[in-house]
Design a protein around this motif. Structure first.
Motif, mmCIF file in Angstrom:
data_model
loop_
_atom_site.group_PDB
_atom_site.id
_atom_site.type_symbol
_atom_site.label_atom_id
_atom_site.label_comp_id
_atom_site.label_asym_id
_atom_site.label_seq_id
_atom_site.Cartn_x
_atom_site.Cartn_y
_atom_site.Cartn_z
ATOM 1 N N LYS A 64 0.824 -1.212 0.000
ATOM 2 C CA LYS A 64 0.000 0.000 0.000
ATOM 3 C C LYS A 64 0.856 1.260 0.000
ATOM 4 O O LYS A 64 0.438 2.304 -0.485
ATOM 5 C CB LYS A 64 -0.926 0.009 1.224
ATOM 6 N N GLY A 65 2.041 1.170 0.557
ATOM 7 C CA GLY A 65 2.910 2.337 0.636
ATOM 8 C C GLY A 65 3.773 2.549 -0.586
ATOM 9 O O GLY A 65 4.601 3.467 -0.608
ATOM 10 N N MET A 66 3.594 1.711 -1.609
ATOM 11 C CA MET A 66 4.405 1.803 -2.823
ATOM 12 C C MET A 66 3.612 2.409 -3.967
ATOM 13 O O MET A 66 2.384 2.287 -4.013
ATOM 14 C CB MET A 66 4.906 0.408 -3.222
ATOM 15 N N LYS A 67 4.309 3.057 -4.878
ATOM 16 C CA LYS A 67 3.655 3.519 -6.098
ATOM 17 C C LYS A 67 3.239 2.292 -6.912
ATOM 18 O O LYS A 67 4.005 1.333 -7.036
ATOM 19 C CB LYS A 67 4.597 4.383 -6.926
ATOM 20 N N GLU A 68 2.041 2.334 -7.458
ATOM 21 C CA GLU A 68 1.521 1.173 -8.186
ATOM 22 C C GLU A 68 2.487 0.700 -9.261
ATOM 23 O O GLU A 68 2.751 -0.505 -9.387
ATOM 24 C CB GLU A 68 0.174 1.527 -8.818
ATOM 25 N N GLU A 69 3.035 1.631 -10.025
ATOM 26 C CA GLU A 69 3.890 1.262 -11.157
ATOM 27 C C GLU A 69 5.242 0.723 -10.724
ATOM 28 O O GLU A 69 5.998 0.181 -11.545
ATOM 29 C CB GLU A 69 4.085 2.459 -12.098
ATOM 30 N N GLU A 70 5.574 0.843 -9.433
ATOM 31 C CA GLU A 70 6.868 0.368 -8.941
ATOM 32 C C GLU A 70 6.770 -0.976 -8.243
ATOM 33 O O GLU A 70 7.782 -1.513 -7.779
ATOM 34 C CB GLU A 70 7.475 1.414 -7.996
ATOM 35 N N ILE A 71 5.574 -1.548 -8.146
ATOM 36 C CA ILE A 71 5.407 -2.864 -7.522
ATOM 37 C C ILE A 71 5.802 -3.947 -8.521
ATOM 38 O O ILE A 71 5.194 -4.081 -9.583
ATOM 39 C CB ILE A 71 3.953 -3.074 -7.049
ATOM 40 N N ARG A 72 6.842 -4.700 -8.185
ATOM 41 C CA ARG A 72 7.341 -5.765 -9.069
ATOM 42 C C ARG A 72 7.334 -7.120 -8.371
ATOM 43 O O ARG A 72 7.947 -8.075 -8.827
ATOM 44 C CB ARG A 72 8.751 -5.424 -9.557
ATOM 45 N N VAL A 73 6.636 -7.198 -7.276
ATOM 46 C CA VAL A 73 6.547 -8.434 -6.499
ATOM 47 C C VAL A 73 5.770 -9.485 -7.290
ATOM 48 O O VAL A 73 4.769 -9.174 -7.931
ATOM 49 C CB VAL A 73 5.841 -8.158 -5.152
ATOM 50 N N VAL A 74 6.217 -10.745 -7.250
ATOM 51 C CA VAL A 74 5.519 -11.821 -7.967
ATOM 52 C C VAL A 74 4.896 -12.844 -7.022
ATOM 53 O O VAL A 74 4.202 -13.759 -7.474
ATOM 54 C CB VAL A 74 6.463 -12.542 -8.954
#
Length: 365
Positions: free
Chosen positions: A107-117
């Motif tokens: 939630k604290g990350m920018k959407e476009e920077e989430i790279r978790v799989v």
């Protein structure tokens, strides 16, 4: 020849998706809202940017190779469970609470920077300290496989669903301490393919302080006969390939245990059967994120209403082509859905809100 999926698991081909109206997305900002708000009957979202991190294209000839590396070596959310067996014994926390807390980091990350799989957990005691990995893409797919199995009769019986046989009950103390071993027969998603036969080890089925430690050592295994040979159809092709795939430029990395849809569907079945006997232990200690109907609806759109521009594949125009999302890309976008809409909205099954898992709506519209 391409193997044909059973109708319950069929999805639109890229050609069928292209016949819908394109909604273009040139970056990852507000992407999940755009996907969720799109009309599944008439629209598709066309991604005109790269999702797979660039580092996975190093020494990879195609996006397919990069995608395999991304799924196997991509970023994971590490669950913040106790680091020792005794710490687990002293803890009253269940895996659901850990996921809710740790997934909130998205939630604290920018959407476009989430790279978790996906996410992981790892026991650090005894002789087993292998990392357990749960790719997000396999979570809703495991629910779908469970739902499908509940429509099918177990061969030779009048019972429906996944057939389970619990072992170790001749040693109640061992089951309480280590969890049960459960053999499961799971339907294939492919036409004319036999059922998979697998074993889940360390399933917590008896209430006690050992439950958290048991489930953190959960592992999947082939069923082996007296001659040391696998019994029946014991592994999916993806599982075999994922085990063998390595970096081109590096030595083999440490072994991990990856949980697949068959494992997740089996655990759901085990928990459900125990629930019928008023034993809530397996569900309380469930290590798998059970997606909500909303999360499943987003997953269906990622499968049937999203294409991505890929310059590494050819097309008649010579500018590259459009393709469906790969497993790592679906996983990444599901992580973004959790980050944007929240854990409880996407990765949490609420029976009152969502109904029974076996009754989820899987119809493609």
């Amino acid at each position: 020849m391409t193997e044909e999926k059973k109708s319950f698991f069929k999805r639109r081909t890229s050609g069928q998706i292209r016949k819908l109206k394109a909604v273009l997305a040139y970056n990852g900002r507000n992407l999940l809202k755009k996907i969720e708000d799109s009309d599944s009957c008439n629209d598709y979202v066309e991604l005109r940017f790269q999702l797979i991190p660039g580092k996975f294209f190093i020494n990879s000839g195609t996006s397919e190779e990069a995608a395999r590396k991304s799924l196997k070596y991509g970023e994971l959310i590490r669950l913040s469970h106790p680091e020792s067996r005794q710490g687990c014994y002293d803890s009253s926390e269940i895996p659901l609470a850990m996921r809710e807390r740790d997934f909130s980091k998205l939630k604290g990350m920018k959407e476009e920077e989430i790279r978790v799989v996906g996410y992981s957990f790892q026991p650090r005691w005894g002789g087993d300290n292998l990392k357990r990995v749960v790719p997000f893409v396999f979570c809703p797919e495991g629910v779908r496989l469970f739902a499908y199995s509940e429509t099918m009769k177990i061969p030779g019986t009048d019972r429906r669903g996944i057939e389970i046989v619990v072992e170790n009950y001749d040693d109640a103390e061992r089951v309480r301490r280590e969890g049960a071993s459960v053999v499961c027969e799971v339907p294939s998603r492919t036409r004319k393919k036999p059922r998979y036969k697998l074993k889940l080890l360390h399933v917590p089925t008896t209430r006690g302080k050992e439950n958290l430690a048991s489930v953190l050592t959960l592992k999947n295994s082939a069923v082996i006969d007296d001659q040391g040979e696998p019994v029946g159809n014991s592994q999916t092709p993806h599982a075999v390939y994922n085990i063998r795939y390595t970096w081109d430029s590096e030595n083999e990395r440490s072994e991990v245990i990856t949980f697949y849809p068959q494992d997740i569907a089996s655990y759901i079945k085990i928990a459900g059967e125990c629930w019928k006997e008023h034993n809530l232990t397996p569900m309380e200690m469930n290590p798998f994120a059970l997606f909500s109907q909303r999360g499943v609806d987003i997953y269906k759109k990622l499968e049937n209403n999203v294409l991505i521009f890929d310059p590494t594949i050819s097309s008649k125009s010579g500018r590259g082509g459009l393709r469906r999302l790969r497993l790592c890309e679906v996983s990444m976008l599901l992580a973004r859905a959790i980050g944007v809409f929240g854990h409880n909205e996407i990765a949490y099954w609420d029976p009152v809100r969502d109904g029974k898992l076996k009754d989820y709506d899987w119809k493609v519209r």
